[in-house]
Design a protein around this motif. Structure first.
Motif, PDB file in Angstrom:
ATOM      1  N   PRO A 146      37.279  29.422  30.229  1.00  0.00           N
ATOM      2  CA  PRO A 146      37.993  30.810  30.184  1.00  0.00           C
ATOM      3  C   PRO A 146      38.057  31.354  31.385  1.00  0.00           C
ATOM      4  CG  PRO A 146      35.857  30.907  29.393  1.00  0.00           C
ATOM      5  CD  PRO A 146      36.104  29.384  29.556  1.00  0.00           C
ATOM      6  N   LEU A 147      39.141  32.184  31.629  1.00  0.00           N
ATOM      7  CA  LEU A 147      39.286  32.763  33.051  1.00  0.00           C
ATOM      8  C   LEU A 147      38.316  33.890  33.285  1.00  0.00           C
ATOM      9  CD1 LEU A 147      40.962  33.669  35.480  1.00  0.00           C
ATOM     10  CD2 LEU A 147      42.347  35.244  33.883  1.00  0.00           C
ATOM     11  N   TRP A 148      37.664  34.524  32.377  1.00  0.00           N
ATOM     12  CA  TRP A 148      36.597  35.655  32.614  1.00  0.00           C
ATOM     13  C   TRP A 148      35.717  34.856  33.272  1.00  0.00           C
ATOM     14  CZ3 TRP A 148      31.750  35.031  30.447  1.00  0.00           C
ATOM     15  CH2 TRP A 148      31.752  34.299  29.532  1.00  0.00           C
ATOM     16  N   LYS A 149      35.183  33.754  32.605  1.00  0.00           N
ATOM     17  CA  LYS A 149      34.029  33.020  33.209  1.00  0.00           C
ATOM     18  C   LYS A 149      33.980  32.648  34.736  1.00  0.00           C
ATOM     19  CE  LYS A 149      31.624  30.414  30.403  1.00  0.00           C
ATOM     20  NZ  LYS A 149      31.253  29.250  29.713  1.00  0.00           N
ATOM     21  N   ALA A 150      35.229  32.147  35.203  1.00  0.00           N
ATOM     22  CA  ALA A 150      35.550  32.066  36.455  1.00  0.00           C
ATOM     23  C   ALA A 150      35.610  33.085  37.573  1.00  0.00           C
ATOM     24  CB  ALA A 150      37.048  31.146  36.630  1.00  0.00           C
ATOM     25  N   VAL A 151      35.945  34.149  36.815  1.00  0.00           N
ATOM     26  CA  VAL A 151      36.176  35.451  37.558  1.00  0.00           C
ATOM     27  C   VAL A 151      34.738  36.053  37.599  1.00  0.00           C
ATOM     28  CG1 VAL A 151      36.694  37.777  37.483  1.00  0.00           C
ATOM     29  CG2 VAL A 151      38.426  36.156  37.000  1.00  0.00           C
ATOM     30  N   ALA A 152      33.680  35.976  36.698  1.00  0.00           N
ATOM     31  CA  ALA A 152      32.563  36.401  36.695  1.00  0.00           C
ATOM     32  C   ALA A 152      31.618  35.583  37.799  1.00  0.00           C
ATOM     33  CB  ALA A 152      31.786  36.410  35.332  1.00  0.00           C
ATOM     34  N   ARG A 153      31.847  34.516  37.827  1.00  0.00           N
ATOM     35  CA  ARG A 153      31.353  33.374  38.886  1.00  0.00           C
ATOM     36  C   ARG A 153      31.841  33.657  40.309  1.00  0.00           C
ATOM     37  NH1 ARG A 153      30.300  28.184  34.951  1.00  0.00           N
ATOM     38  NH2 ARG A 153      28.751  29.164  33.411  1.00  0.00           N
ATOM     39  N   GLY A 154      32.805  34.328  40.557  1.00  0.00           N
ATOM     40  CA  GLY A 154      33.278  34.503  41.682  1.00  0.00           C
ATOM     41  C   GLY A 154      34.237  33.302  42.165  1.00  0.00           C
ATOM     42  N   ARG A 155      34.615  32.620  41.402  1.00  0.00           N
ATOM     43  CA  ARG A 155      35.435  31.575  41.593  1.00  0.00           C
ATOM     44  C   ARG A 155      36.915  31.521  41.394  1.00  0.00           C
ATOM     45  NH1 ARG A 155      31.557  27.110  38.146  1.00  0.00           N
ATOM     46  NH2 ARG A 155      29.929  27.321  39.518  1.00  0.00           N
ATOM     47  N   ILE A 156      37.290  32.658  41.008  1.00  0.00           N
ATOM     48  CA  ILE A 156      38.825  33.143  40.946  1.00  0.00           C
ATOM     49  C   ILE A 156      38.903  34.755  41.253  1.00  0.00           C
ATOM     50  CG2 ILE A 156      40.742  33.501  39.778  1.00  0.00           C
ATOM     51  CD1 ILE A 156      40.221  30.924  38.347  1.00  0.00           C
TER      52      ILE A 156
END
Length: 286
Positions: A256-266
């Motif tokens: 999910p996009l939110w997970k990548a955003v939360a981890r700073g990857r996107i």
């Protein structure tokens, strides 16, 4: 729709993609041989691990057959008529898993290993822009060999992950492998996967900066999309900075996009950073 390209040496990058596929195909074959239960649920909704394996086998068969012509019964897997891209791919995927019966599924590891070697051998020495006939993408559809090789690598990596998740086995997608898929396959496939109805009347320019490269200018305007590698400077509405593997997994809905955003990857920036999630809604997939 159109695709414009510039940037790194295409021969060198194609060679790197071939090398990545040469390493990934045997790894995928070993994974398929190690699966304890082909009937287990996979990382793909509805499909079992065996279904995903059969799909990957069909992918290898199709791309090999573009050169060896060992399979020509396209009427058994292609939908009739000229249907929208996503609908066509969904139909082909559903039909293609029937190409392997129970016995065939039990030998998928060997099949993938053999067809991986066949594809690489048949395409050895060919130029990256060699045409590859791909009727499963549309009537009269032709890709370059560079894009086709990138797509075989993409299917191997992503469906390897689906199989591993279902089987409880390890599988990795490295950043360099992801960069090659993004650079070689996605500039061709993103315009094809555009939801033209949803994109009608919309004008957005995305600057997709994959960390460590490549960089894609994705310009959507009134129902069409143009993807340009390493484009000249221009004004963008939204800039997306992404770690390569994270972007690949989000783009193909494995994370999910939110997970990548939360981890700073996107991360999103530019004049209108709030437009970033729309890229995934405009560029769709089966």
């Amino acid at each position: 729709m159109s695709v414009a390209r510039s940037g790194p040496d295409p021969v060198d990058e194609h060679g790197k993609t071939r090398a990545a596929l040469r390493a990934t195909a045997p790894r995928l074959a070993r994974l398929l041989r190690d699966v304890p239960d082909l009937g287990a649920p996979s990382g793909v909704p509805v499909w079992t691990v065996g279904d995903v394996g059969a799909h990957v086998g069909a992918v290898y068969l199709a791309y090999c057959s573009a050169f060896t012509h060992e399979f020509d019964d396209w009427d058994s897997v292609l939908p009739p008529g000229d249907v929208p891209f996503v609908e066509r791919i969904t139909s082909v995927n559903a039909r293609s898993i029937g190409l392997f019966d129970a016995d065939g599924r039990g030998r998928l590891g060997d099949f993938v290993a053999e067809r991986g070697e066949t594809f690489l051998r048949a395409t050895e020495g060919l130029a990256p822009d060699t045409p590859v006939v791909t009727p499963w993408y549309g009537e009269g559809m032709v890709l370059t060999l560079a894009a086709a090789t990138g797509l075989v690598l993409s299917e191997s990596l992503l469906h390897g992950l689906d199989i591993a998740r279902g089987a409880g086995l390890p599988w990795t997608i490295g950043p360099e492998e992801a960069r090659l898929v993004i650079g070689q396959a996605m500039p061709t496939m993103m315009p094809l996967a555009l939801d033209t109805a949803r994109a009608r009347g919309i004008g957005i320019a995305f600057d997709l900066a994959v960390r460590g490269g490549p960089r894609l200018a994705v310009v959507i305007g009134d129902g069409t999309a143009t993807v340009t590698r390493d484009a000249p400077p221009r004004a963008y509405d939204c800039r997306i900075s992404a770690a390569p593997a994270a972007f690949l997994l989000v783009a193909f809905r494995r994370t999910p996009l939110w997970k990548a955003v939360a981890r700073g990857r996107i991360r999103a920036g530019g004049r209108k950073p709030w437009l970033a999630p729309r890229l995934g809604r405009l560029i769709t997939g089966p």
